[in-house]
Design an enzyme around this catalytic site. Structure first.
Site: not given
Ligand code: ASP
Length: 331
Positions: A15, A28, A94-95, A167, A288
């Protein structure tokens, strides 16, 4: 001594490089902007360091692959071996940034700072968070005090360790968190401040060697839930998994039929690791579940996705179950 640090920027998309026709629309496309466009948007970076730039991939990080991880590890290794390079910044979605960071933390042997960063808002959005995240990431990568702290993830003024970062929210700019572990430090408009270093072995202190590796072993994550049977575990085995990580309920628990399927998988030689679908906490042996009897490994405090990375690396070597458990306790 050089006047300015040299920081190499490796871009992979995400992103932070996303673009939308609307500054206020939620939709986007990830990874549309080149690394040069990202750098051109932040001319102030030149005040922090000399930069080199490369495009390693242009994807949303949901499409990250083992092949891209191996390419990144190789390139980071080459660059950090050069005397003139002081640090590395990797731009990422970020994924899966937490998995990429943990993978590199375990395989790249250098004390030089390696800093991943990303953004939650595309570059074209109102109040895009990417430019300042990039600025702060370069500041940390250029900082000699960041050496020896393992792979770091910088976003929203925070410096996270690769092992602890997750995340935690689908949309907010404060999505990256280190729950229950805390931050390595903070970075405010290019001024890093550190509170602690990672205590787990990393970088030069790990045994995982990927230089000659073309592919990582297949490891599946199976998510546990109420009313679970053993079919997903059996399917993973039938699909050739060499390892299975369970995102278990509670402290890595499974329904009885799923546990029988997991025990059968372990007996067939698939390495089976119990993690938890909970965001925090420790999965210990023989609480457990009789791990000794069933031939299972406890993931300790690694999330399923990070346990998967460690298991892929462990499976590159030959280890007894006892040794595998030691590796999970250690890394
Ligand atoms: N889907 C995006 C990615 O991981 C989300 C992000 O960058 O925050 O590339």
């Amino acid at each position: 001594m050089k006047e300015r640090a040299l920081v190499a920027i490796l871009a992979t998309g995400g992103t932070i490089a996303g673009a939308s026709p609307s500054a206020t629309g939620a939709s986007y496309t990830s990874g549309s902007l080149s690394v040069d466009a990202l750098l051109d948007a932040v001319p102030e970076l030149g005040e922090l360091a000399e930069l080199s730039s490369e495009q390693i991939a242009a994807i949303g990080s949901q499409d990250i692959t083992d092949a891209i991880w191996l390419a990144l590890a190789a390139r980071v290794t080459e660059l950090t071996a050069r005397d003139e390079v002081d640090g590395i910044v990797i731009t990422s979605g970020t994924d899966t940034i937490e998995e990429t960071a943990f993978f590199l933390n375990l395989v790249v042997r250098t004390p030089k700072p390696i800093v991943l960063t990303g953004a939650m808002r595309p570059a074209s959005a109102l109040s895009a968070d990417g430019p300042l995240n990039l600025y702060n990431a370069v500041a940390v990568a250029a900082d000699p005090k960041a050496r020896g702290k393992g792979v770091l993830v910088v976003a929203n003024d925070k410096i996270h360790g690769a092992r602890s970062v997750v995340k935690a929210n689908t949309t907010v700019v404060d999505t990256l968190q280190s729950p229950g572990r805390g931050l390595i430090g903070t970075v405010h408009f290019g001024e890093p401040r550190y509170f602690r270093g990672p205590v787990r072995p990393h970088a030069e202190a790990t045994p995982f060697e990927v230089a000659a590796i073309e592919a990582l072993p297949r490891v599946e994550v199976v998510y546990a839930h109420a009313g679970m049977d053993g079919k997903m575990i059996e399917a993973a085995v039938a699909n050739g998994a060499r390892g299975i990580v369970i995102a278990g309920v509670g402290s890595g628990n499974l329904s009885s039929p799923a546990m029988e399927a997991l025990t059968a998988a372990a007996a067939a030689g698939v390495v089976c690791v119990r993690s938890t679908r909970l965001p925090t906490g420790f999965v210990a042996r023989n609480v457990e579940t009789d791990d000794d009897e069933r031939g299972l490994i406890a993931a300790c405090d690694l999330s399923p996705q990070k346990a998967r990375v460690l298991l892929q690396l462990c499976l590159l070597g030959e280890h007894s179950l006892a040794e595998l458990q030691e590796l999970f306790l250690r890394y």
